[in-house]
Design a protein around this motif. Structure first.
Motif, PDB file in Angstrom:
ATOM      1  N   ALA A  65     -31.313  -4.178  16.530  1.00 53.85           N
ATOM      2  CA  ALA A  65     -31.286  -4.830  17.848  1.00 53.85           C
ATOM      3  C   ALA A  65     -30.015  -5.655  18.009  1.00 53.85           C
ATOM      4  O   ALA A  65     -29.383  -5.650  19.080  1.00 53.85           O
ATOM      5  CB  ALA A  65     -32.520  -5.717  18.016  1.00 53.85           C
ATOM      6  N   LEU A  66     -29.590  -6.338  16.964  1.00 59.35           N
ATOM      7  CA  LEU A  66     -28.361  -7.127  17.016  1.00 59.35           C
ATOM      8  C   LEU A  66     -27.139  -6.226  17.199  1.00 59.35           C
ATOM      9  O   LEU A  66     -26.240  -6.534  17.980  1.00 59.35           O
ATOM     10  CB  LEU A  66     -28.236  -7.962  15.741  1.00 59.35           C
ATOM     11  CG  LEU A  66     -27.037  -8.900  15.676  1.00 59.35           C
ATOM     12  CD1 LEU A  66     -27.135  -9.949  16.766  1.00 59.35           C
ATOM     13  CD2 LEU A  66     -26.952  -9.548  14.311  1.00 59.35           C
ATOM     14  N   ALA A  67     -27.096  -5.111  16.516  1.00 58.43           N
ATOM     15  CA  ALA A  67     -25.974  -4.179  16.633  1.00 58.43           C
ATOM     16  C   ALA A  67     -25.900  -3.583  18.045  1.00 58.43           C
ATOM     17  O   ALA A  67     -24.815  -3.456  18.620  1.00 58.43           O
ATOM     18  CB  ALA A  67     -26.100  -3.073  15.585  1.00 58.43           C
ATOM     19  N   VAL A  68     -27.036  -3.226  18.616  1.00 61.13           N
ATOM     20  CA  VAL A  68     -27.053  -2.671  19.973  1.00 61.13           C
ATOM     21  C   VAL A  68     -26.584  -3.714  20.981  1.00 61.13           C
ATOM     22  O   VAL A  68     -25.771  -3.428  21.862  1.00 61.13           O
ATOM     23  CB  VAL A  68     -28.469  -2.144  20.325  1.00 61.13           C
ATOM     24  CG1 VAL A  68     -28.589  -1.827  21.798  1.00 61.13           C
ATOM     25  CG2 VAL A  68     -28.796  -0.918  19.490  1.00 61.13           C
ATOM     26  N   THR A  69     -27.059  -4.948  20.855  1.00 54.34           N
ATOM     27  CA  THR A  69     -26.652  -6.014  21.774  1.00 54.34           C
ATOM     28  C   THR A  69     -25.153  -6.281  21.673  1.00 54.34           C
ATOM     29  O   THR A  69     -24.468  -6.407  22.688  1.00 54.34           O
ATOM     30  CB  THR A  69     -27.446  -7.299  21.474  1.00 54.34           C
ATOM     31  OG1 THR A  69     -28.837  -7.026  21.563  1.00 54.34           O
ATOM     32  CG2 THR A  69     -27.076  -8.401  22.439  1.00 54.34           C
ATOM     33  N   ALA A  70     -24.642  -6.349  20.457  1.00 55.17           N
ATOM     34  CA  ALA A  70     -23.209  -6.601  20.271  1.00 55.17           C
ATOM     35  C   ALA A  70     -22.373  -5.469  20.860  1.00 55.17           C
ATOM     36  O   ALA A  70     -21.342  -5.716  21.505  1.00 55.17           O
ATOM     37  CB  ALA A  70     -22.903  -6.783  18.785  1.00 55.17           C
ATOM     38  N   SER A  71     -22.789  -4.231  20.678  1.00 51.51           N
ATOM     39  CA  SER A  71     -22.008  -3.109  21.229  1.00 51.51           C
ATOM     40  C   SER A  71     -22.056  -3.097  22.751  1.00 51.51           C
ATOM     41  O   SER A  71     -21.056  -2.782  23.396  1.00 51.51           O
ATOM     42  CB  SER A  71     -22.500  -1.778  20.652  1.00 51.51           C
ATOM     43  OG  SER A  71     -23.841  -1.549  21.051  1.00 51.51           O
ATOM     44  N   LEU A  72     -23.177  -3.467  23.347  1.00 48.00           N
ATOM     45  CA  LEU A  72     -23.251  -3.528  24.813  1.00 48.00           C
ATOM     46  C   LEU A  72     -22.357  -4.635  25.350  1.00 48.00           C
ATOM     47  O   LEU A  72     -21.668  -4.457  26.364  1.00 48.00           O
ATOM     48  CB  LEU A  72     -24.695  -3.737  25.264  1.00 48.00           C
ATOM     49  CG  LEU A  72     -25.622  -2.531  25.137  1.00 48.00           C
ATOM     50  CD1 LEU A  72     -27.041  -2.918  25.508  1.00 48.00           C
ATOM     51  CD2 LEU A  72     -25.136  -1.387  26.007  1.00 48.00           C
ATOM     52  N   LEU A  73     -22.347  -5.787  24.715  1.00 44.27           N
ATOM     53  CA  LEU A  73     -21.474  -6.877  25.143  1.00 44.27           C
ATOM     54  C   LEU A  73     -20.008  -6.497  24.998  1.00 44.27           C
ATOM     55  O   LEU A  73     -19.183  -6.789  25.873  1.00 44.27           O
ATOM     56  CB  LEU A  73     -21.770  -8.147  24.346  1.00 44.27           C
ATOM     57  CG  LEU A  73     -23.081  -8.855  24.673  1.00 44.27           C
ATOM     58  CD1 LEU A  73     -23.315 -10.016  23.719  1.00 44.27           C
ATOM     59  CD2 LEU A  73     -23.065  -9.345  26.101  1.00 44.27           C
ATOM     60  N   LEU A  74     -19.653  -5.841  23.923  1.00 40.71           N
ATOM     61  CA  LEU A  74     -18.276  -5.406  23.712  1.00 40.71           C
ATOM     62  C   LEU A  74     -17.866  -4.379  24.761  1.00 40.71           C
ATOM     63  O   LEU A  74     -16.785  -4.465  25.338  1.00 40.71           O
ATOM     64  CB  LEU A  74     -18.121  -4.830  22.298  1.00 40.71           C
ATOM     65  CG  LEU A  74     -16.722  -4.354  21.939  1.00 40.71           C
ATOM     66  CD1 LEU A  74     -15.778  -5.547  21.917  1.00 40.71           C
ATOM     67  CD2 LEU A  74     -16.728  -3.638  20.608  1.00 40.71           C
TER      68      LEU A  74
END
Length: 185
Positions: free
Chosen positions: A30-39
């Motif tokens: 979940a953290l990886a998905v959120t970070a990639s969406l923000l990026l």
């Protein structure tokens, strides 16, 4: 039946239950998905051309807007209520077929303590090609005076110009001794 013969749950036969590991993998995903969406969103915002927000863009017209004619709290103000063109243009009792009259209807307020006289000559009308036109008065005598605490409603200032031209702005002094003002039409 002996207690030793009774069925037991798996893992409970003589051994303590295995400690549960927290499910960190789901949190990491979940953290990886959120970070990639923000990026990805940040890159998309940086790549797209900047456009002014419609609410923050400068108004295209000053019609109906209160225009301060001074810097103090009780300084006079002016509102250009309408700017209408296309009226017949007469000079010397004759109608000019290639000219039009433009009428500016003004409201002037004087919350100050001194009488306020509209400027003579009044501000010039600048058309869409940058040509200036002087105000034409139908009323003989000086421009009206607005007494302290009064509002002068529906003062009409007229301008003559060629038919194919459109008014762009009023530019000049609106009140005697006042600042040079530009009012976008």
């Amino acid at each position: 039946m002996d207690l030793r013969d009774m069925p037991t749950l798996a893992g409970s036969a003589g051994r303590p239950p295995a400690p549960r590991r927290p499910r960190r993998t789901l949190a990491y995903v979940a953290l990886a998905v959120t970070a990639s969406l923000l990026l990805a969103g940040g890159v998309a915002m940086a790549v797209r051309p900047r456009q002014p927000h419609p609410a923050l863009a400068a108004p295209a017209t000053d019609l109906g807007r209160r225009i301060p004619l001074g810097t103090g709290f009780d300084s006079p103000w002016l509102v250009v209520q309408t700017a209408g063109c296309g009226y017949s243009n007469y000079a010397g009792g004759r109608r000019h077929p290639d000219r039009q009259t433009c009428r500016m209807i003004l409201i002037v307020g004087n919350p100050g303590q001194a009488p306020l006289r509209l400027a003579e000559p009044f501000a010039e009308l600048v058309d869409d090609r940058g040509e200036s036109h002087r105000a034409v008065s139908d009323v003989p005598g000086p421009m009206p005076v607005v007494q302290p605490g009064e509002r002068l409603v529906y003062t009409t200032v007229k301008y003559g110009m060629r038919k194919e031209r459109r008014p762009a702005r009023l530019e000049g002094r609106l009140v005697a001794g006042g600042p040079i003002t530009r009012v976008m039409l």
